[in-house]
Write a protein that holds these residues in place. Structure first.
Motif, PDB file in Angstrom:
ATOM      1  N   LEU A 110      -7.686  -4.235   2.538  1.00  0.00           N
ATOM      2  CA  LEU A 110      -7.318  -4.052   1.184  1.00  0.00           C
ATOM      3  C   LEU A 110      -8.278  -2.854   0.628  1.00  0.00           C
ATOM      4  O   LEU A 110      -7.792  -1.982  -0.052  1.00  0.00           O
ATOM      5  CB  LEU A 110      -7.020  -5.182   0.399  1.00  0.00           C
ATOM      6  N   LEU A 111      -9.640  -3.246   0.633  1.00  0.00           N
ATOM      7  CA  LEU A 111     -10.577  -2.437  -0.020  1.00  0.00           C
ATOM      8  C   LEU A 111     -10.376  -0.834   0.804  1.00  0.00           C
ATOM      9  O   LEU A 111     -10.591   0.294  -0.121  1.00  0.00           O
ATOM     10  CB  LEU A 111     -11.963  -2.867   0.255  1.00  0.00           C
ATOM     11  N   ASP A 112     -10.358  -0.918   2.058  1.00  0.00           N
ATOM     12  CA  ASP A 112     -10.403   0.394   2.732  1.00  0.00           C
ATOM     13  C   ASP A 112      -9.048   1.134   2.158  1.00  0.00           C
ATOM     14  O   ASP A 112      -9.284   2.316   1.877  1.00  0.00           O
ATOM     15  CB  ASP A 112     -10.273   0.370   4.338  1.00  0.00           C
ATOM     16  N   SER A 113      -7.994   0.610   2.136  1.00  0.00           N
ATOM     17  CA  SER A 113      -6.769   1.315   1.698  1.00  0.00           C
ATOM     18  C   SER A 113      -7.003   1.749   0.468  1.00  0.00           C
ATOM     19  O   SER A 113      -6.390   2.828  -0.067  1.00  0.00           O
ATOM     20  CB  SER A 113      -5.572   0.684   1.963  1.00  0.00           C
ATOM     21  N   THR A 114      -7.647   1.103  -0.550  1.00  0.00           N
ATOM     22  CA  THR A 114      -7.805   1.362  -2.108  1.00  0.00           C
ATOM     23  C   THR A 114      -8.735   2.597  -1.835  1.00  0.00           C
ATOM     24  O   THR A 114      -8.517   3.531  -2.874  1.00  0.00           O
ATOM     25  CB  THR A 114      -8.171   0.258  -2.725  1.00  0.00           C
ATOM     26  N   LEU A 115      -9.740   2.520  -1.465  1.00  0.00           N
ATOM     27  CA  LEU A 115     -10.780   3.696  -1.227  1.00  0.00           C
ATOM     28  C   LEU A 115      -9.984   5.095  -0.708  1.00  0.00           C
ATOM     29  O   LEU A 115     -10.299   6.034  -1.317  1.00  0.00           O
ATOM     30  CB  LEU A 115     -12.167   3.307  -0.450  1.00  0.00           C
ATOM     31  N   THR A 166       0.877  -1.294  -0.016  1.00  0.00           N
ATOM     32  CA  THR A 166       0.116   0.163   0.092  1.00  0.00           C
ATOM     33  C   THR A 166       0.818   1.230  -0.017  1.00  0.00           C
ATOM     34  O   THR A 166       0.699   2.358  -0.827  1.00  0.00           O
ATOM     35  CB  THR A 166      -1.103   0.071   1.100  1.00  0.00           C
ATOM     36  N   LEU A 167       2.099   1.388   0.790  1.00  0.00           N
ATOM     37  CA  LEU A 167       2.644   2.520   0.784  1.00  0.00           C
ATOM     38  C   LEU A 167       3.652   2.333  -0.286  1.00  0.00           C
ATOM     39  O   LEU A 167       3.849   3.745  -0.867  1.00  0.00           O
ATOM     40  CB  LEU A 167       3.555   2.290   2.267  1.00  0.00           C
ATOM     41  N   GLU A 168       4.065   1.651  -0.885  1.00  0.00           N
ATOM     42  CA  GLU A 168       4.911   1.554  -2.219  1.00  0.00           C
ATOM     43  C   GLU A 168       3.980   2.137  -3.162  1.00  0.00           C
ATOM     44  O   GLU A 168       4.133   2.863  -4.136  1.00  0.00           O
ATOM     45  CB  GLU A 168       5.245   0.232  -2.465  1.00  0.00           C
ATOM     46  N   ALA A 169       2.725   1.833  -3.406  1.00  0.00           N
ATOM     47  CA  ALA A 169       1.672   2.459  -4.278  1.00  0.00           C
ATOM     48  C   ALA A 169       1.475   3.863  -4.049  1.00  0.00           C
ATOM     49  O   ALA A 169       1.366   4.637  -5.020  1.00  0.00           O
ATOM     50  CB  ALA A 169       0.497   1.644  -4.187  1.00  0.00           C
ATOM     51  N   CYS A 187     -10.667  -8.202 -12.837  1.00  0.00           N
ATOM     52  CA  CYS A 187      -9.964  -9.554 -12.545  1.00  0.00           C
ATOM     53  C   CYS A 187      -9.324  -9.955 -13.564  1.00  0.00           C
ATOM     54  O   CYS A 187      -9.338  -9.911 -14.875  1.00  0.00           O
ATOM     55  CB  CYS A 187     -11.208 -10.600 -12.318  1.00  0.00           C
ATOM     56  N   THR A 188      -8.227 -10.793 -13.364  1.00  0.00           N
ATOM     57  CA  THR A 188      -7.024 -11.198 -14.385  1.00  0.00           C
ATOM     58  C   THR A 188      -7.082 -12.646 -13.931  1.00  0.00           C
ATOM     59  O   THR A 188      -7.448 -13.335 -12.917  1.00  0.00           O
ATOM     60  CB  THR A 188      -5.821 -10.608 -14.376  1.00  0.00           C
ATOM     61  N   ALA A 189      -6.195 -13.506 -14.984  1.00  0.00           N
ATOM     62  CA  ALA A 189      -5.967 -14.968 -14.648  1.00  0.00           C
ATOM     63  C   ALA A 189      -5.234 -15.168 -13.125  1.00  0.00           C
ATOM     64  O   ALA A 189      -5.352 -16.321 -12.735  1.00  0.00           O
ATOM     65  CB  ALA A 189      -5.346 -15.493 -15.971  1.00  0.00           C
ATOM     66  N   ARG A 190      -4.680 -14.345 -12.849  1.00  0.00           N
ATOM     67  CA  ARG A 190      -3.776 -14.509 -11.658  1.00  0.00           C
ATOM     68  C   ARG A 190      -4.321 -13.643 -10.466  1.00  0.00           C
ATOM     69  O   ARG A 190      -3.865 -13.951  -9.462  1.00  0.00           O
ATOM     70  CB  ARG A 190      -2.265 -14.043 -11.939  1.00  0.00           C
ATOM     71  N   GLY A 191      -5.389 -12.810 -10.519  1.00  0.00           N
ATOM     72  CA  GLY A 191      -5.491 -12.130  -9.403  1.00  0.00           C
ATOM     73  C   GLY A 191      -6.605 -10.802  -9.664  1.00  0.00           C
ATOM     74  O   GLY A 191      -7.628 -10.939 -10.265  1.00  0.00           O
ATOM     75  N   LEU A 192      -5.764  -9.674  -9.307  1.00  0.00           N
ATOM     76  CA  LEU A 192      -6.875  -8.639  -9.518  1.00  0.00           C
ATOM     77  C   LEU A 192      -5.930  -7.452  -9.736  1.00  0.00           C
ATOM     78  O   LEU A 192      -4.829  -7.232  -9.317  1.00  0.00           O
ATOM     79  CB  LEU A 192      -7.579  -8.238  -8.383  1.00  0.00           C
ATOM     80  N   ARG A 193      -6.130  -6.398 -10.801  1.00  0.00           N
ATOM     81  CA  ARG A 193      -5.502  -5.208 -11.223  1.00  0.00           C
ATOM     82  C   ARG A 193      -6.315  -4.194 -10.599  1.00  0.00           C
ATOM     83  O   ARG A 193      -7.641  -3.966 -10.972  1.00  0.00           O
ATOM     84  CB  ARG A 193      -5.429  -5.332 -12.737  1.00  0.00           C
ATOM     85  N   ILE A 194      -5.812  -3.117  -9.980  1.00  0.00           N
ATOM     86  CA  ILE A 194      -6.625  -1.934  -9.299  1.00  0.00           C
ATOM     87  C   ILE A 194      -6.226  -0.844 -10.068  1.00  0.00           C
ATOM     88  O   ILE A 194      -4.771  -0.641  -9.988  1.00  0.00           O
ATOM     89  CB  ILE A 194      -6.507  -2.095  -7.866  1.00  0.00           C
ATOM     90  N   ARG A 195      -6.755  -0.041 -10.704  1.00  0.00           N
ATOM     91  CA  ARG A 195      -6.706   1.204 -11.392  1.00  0.00           C
ATOM     92  C   ARG A 195      -7.159   2.298 -11.007  1.00  0.00           C
ATOM     93  O   ARG A 195      -8.497   2.133 -10.691  1.00  0.00           O
ATOM     94  CB  ARG A 195      -6.191   1.060 -12.752  1.00  0.00           C
ATOM     95  N   ASP A 255      -2.190   2.809 -13.016  1.00  0.00           N
ATOM     96  CA  ASP A 255      -2.294   1.685 -12.134  1.00  0.00           C
ATOM     97  C   ASP A 255      -1.933   1.975 -10.670  1.00  0.00           C
ATOM     98  O   ASP A 255      -1.075   2.874 -10.062  1.00  0.00           O
ATOM     99  CB  ASP A 255      -1.057   0.783 -12.533  1.00  0.00           C
ATOM    100  N   LEU A 256      -2.577   1.507  -9.736  1.00  0.00           N
ATOM    101  CA  LEU A 256      -2.547   1.490  -7.975  1.00  0.00           C
ATOM    102  C   LEU A 256      -1.768   0.252  -7.693  1.00  0.00           C
ATOM    103  O   LEU A 256      -0.579   0.558  -7.086  1.00  0.00           O
ATOM    104  CB  LEU A 256      -3.903   1.712  -7.549  1.00  0.00           C
ATOM    105  N   ARG A 257      -2.175  -0.772  -8.068  1.00  0.00           N
ATOM    106  CA  ARG A 257      -1.505  -1.838  -7.547  1.00  0.00           C
ATOM    107  C   ARG A 257      -2.236  -3.166  -8.210  1.00  0.00           C
ATOM    108  O   ARG A 257      -3.337  -3.092  -8.657  1.00  0.00           O
ATOM    109  CB  ARG A 257      -1.710  -2.289  -5.810  1.00  0.00           C
ATOM    110  N   ALA A 258      -1.286  -4.230  -8.160  1.00  0.00           N
ATOM    111  CA  ALA A 258      -1.791  -5.637  -8.669  1.00  0.00           C
ATOM    112  C   ALA A 258      -1.918  -6.588  -7.465  1.00  0.00           C
ATOM    113  O   ALA A 258      -0.919  -6.684  -6.632  1.00  0.00           O
ATOM    114  CB  ALA A 258      -0.862  -6.221  -9.731  1.00  0.00           C
ATOM    115  N   ILE A 259      -2.767  -7.507  -7.385  1.00  0.00           N
ATOM    116  CA  ILE A 259      -3.116  -8.233  -6.210  1.00  0.00           C
ATOM    117  C   ILE A 259      -2.872  -9.768  -6.703  1.00  0.00           C
ATOM    118  O   ILE A 259      -3.889 -10.083  -7.523  1.00  0.00           O
ATOM    119  CB  ILE A 259      -4.518  -8.107  -5.669  1.00  0.00           C
TER     120      ILE A 259
END
Length: 535
Positions: free
Chosen positions: A152-157, A85-88, A172-180, A189-193
């Motif tokens: 994760l959701l609260d930090s994203t919002l 989260t802090l890296e993002a 949603c991706t084949a490996r997880g989640l992409r958040i933008r 791009d914010l982060r990939a989960i």
């Protein structure tokens, strides 16, 4: 720091207390002891990225030194979610550093005394009167037992609100989640989960907050929820869409205080030019008729109408709005939210509004022929009607009304003018540099080399998240109706003749206005091509 403590090779620990050593007492002493000395200025605490309240909750503090990676000090086991989260937020690497509890207490006390803490979490999921879910959101301020998905959701919002994002995209991706995040109209791009299970739980969490069916995964769903952030309520609209890898979600952020934080809700604050402000003010002060604002989604149409109404709201007129939803609260204005589930549509609400003895009426959006017909009749019977229409240009609005089957004579008789606007990103003032544009680019834009010495571009920095743009401003073209234009519309003249007559009447095309902004160094050629079509 004492000489005894300074001579030791490692940080102070509890098992050193019996050998006569004296622990460091100050923040600078502890940071110098725990972190390697950088080449340059010493380490300093960073409570802008990780607030004092978040630091207290998580037993972690962030330290930084110019030119070096960030360090996160904590007396707890490494938390990958917190690091990510802090890296993002900082867009830089963050290194986890084990910190003894006495040292961490000193660092936390420094943060608590120097910064205002955020509000505590309370009544996390209390029901509202309208059935929406309310919560007190403060990023990462959750108990140790809280689910990582909730954190994760609260930090994203939280990050979306801090960065001024208008939308949060969870894909949603084949490996997880992409958040933008959509910031200033562009996705970043914010982060990939990693992990399909985490992605599914996150989407389910959003469904619960918006009171949607968590078992339905084959059909689209729409909902909304509310969060309370530092004493104010933030509305969120949620759209769920099935995809090949699961379900995608888009969260629209409706922060009523966003404009107020940056300045008053006025045309000046929105960045309109002097000529544009004068034209909008003249249209909004007409005794009757219709003022329409058009543009794509997210182009600031409703905000422009709010600013116009705010400027004419002197208490002498009855102003009523019907909106979906009410985005800003205006003092002295009767504001009605649309509720289609209970039968309160734009058309039905507008009929009732006209019996409420209004002088000025704002219709949030003209979506169908019934609403358009009622709005036109209201404008013809002595009311001044403000509304928005989804169209790409001022001339396309006429085509929309024709497609709805309205009588063109009534439409042009009621219509005072159309404002077609866009929001363009402006160069970041912190990293903007002069630009020497190629000759072919200048030729394409019709700019002479002698007039191109002000052109500039942002090169990207931490303050603009590396994009080169910081903030947006409104640019608008105006189609002001006169007798010649009304005759051409009623006779269904070709669009070319309409444009020629409008230019002869003083209309400046939208693209030419943005070219002027490029010439003046306010924005870039890439932004020009992104928001406007070449004619």
């Amino acid at each position: 720091m004492s000489a005894t403590a300074a001579s030791r090779e490692g940080p102070w620990t509890d098992d050193m207390q019996g050998d006569g050593a004296v622990p460091p007492a100050g923040v600078a002493d502890w940071l110098a002891l725990l972190l390697p000395a950088p080449a340059g200025p010493s380490w300093q605490l960073d409570f802008d990225c990780l607030s004092a309240a978040e630091a207290q909750r998580w037993r972690a503090v962030l330290a930084q030194a110019p030119g070096s990676a960030l360090a996160l000090l904590s007396d707890r086991p490494c938390d990958p979610l917190l690091v990510q989260t802090l890296e993002a937020r900082r867009r830089r690497a963050v290194r986890w550093v084990d910190c003894p509890s006495p040292a961490l207490d000193v660092l936390l006390d420094a943060g608590a005394s120097g910064y205002r803490a955020l509000a505590d979490v309370d009544d996390r999921f209390g029901a509202q009167e309208d059935g929406a879910v309310s919560a007190e959101l403060s990023a990462l301020q959750l108990s140790e037992q809280s689910s990582p998905v909730v954190r994760l959701l609260d930090s994203t919002l939280h990050d979306a609100l801090q960065d001024g994002a208008s939308d949060v995209h969870l894909e949603c991706t084949a490996r997880g989640l992409r958040i933008r995040l959509r910031i200033d109209g562009a996705l970043q791009d914010l982060r990939a989960i990693s992990g399909v299970a985490v992605a599914e739980q996150l989407i389910s969490r959003l469904k619960v907050m918006a009171e949607l069916d968590i078992g339905e995964r084959r059909l689209p769903q729409d909902g909304r929820f509310k969060l309370r952030v530092q004493g104010r309520e933030i509305d969120f609209r949620l759209s769920i869409m099935p995809s090949i890898f699961g379900e995608d979600a888009v969260v629209r952020v409706l922060d009523r205080a966003q404009v107020e934080r940056s300045g008053e809700l006025t045309l000046e604050a929105l960045g309109f030019s002097v000529e544009s402000r004068a034209a909008i003010r003249a249209l909004s002060r007409q005794p009757h008729g219709m003022l329409l604002v058009t543009g794509p989604t997210g182009s600031g149409k409703t905000t422009t109408l709010y600013a116009a109404i705010s400027e004419i709201n002197d208490g002498s007129d009855k102003i009523v709005t019907i909106e979906d939803p009410v985005e800003y609260q205006l003092p002295g204005v009767v504001q009605i939210p649309v509720n289609e589930k209970k039968g309160l549509t734009f058309a039905r609400g507008l009929r009732s509004v006209l019996r409420h003895d209004p002088d000025r009426v704002l219709v949030g959006e003209i979506r169908d022929a019934e609403t358009a017909q009622i709005a036109v009749q209201a404008a013809l019977t002595g009311h001044l009607v403000f509304s928005t229409v989804h169209a790409n240009s001022a001339f396309d609005v006429i085509g929309r009304f024709m497609h709805m089957g309205l009588d063109l004579y009534n439409v042009v008789s009621a219509l005072n003018g159309v404002v077609a606007q866009r929001l363009i990103r402006v160069n970041c003032p912190h990293c903007v540099r002069p630009l020497i544009a190629p000759d072919e680019t200048l030729a394409r834009l019709g700019i002479e080399r002698a007039d191109a010495h002000h052109m500039a571009r942002g090169h990207g920095c931490e303050r603009c998240r590396g994009t080169g743009y910081k903030g947006r401003r409104a640019v608008a073209e105006f189609l002001l109706m006169n007798d010649d234009l009304r005759d051409l519309v009623i006779s269904r003249a070709p669009i070319g003749k309409l444009k020629q007559a409008a230019r002869e009447g003083g209309m400046h095309p939208l693209r030419s206005l943005i070219v002027d902004a490029v010439r003046a160094g306010a924005t870039t050629v890439e932004e020009l091509d992104r928001v406007s079509q070449s004619s």
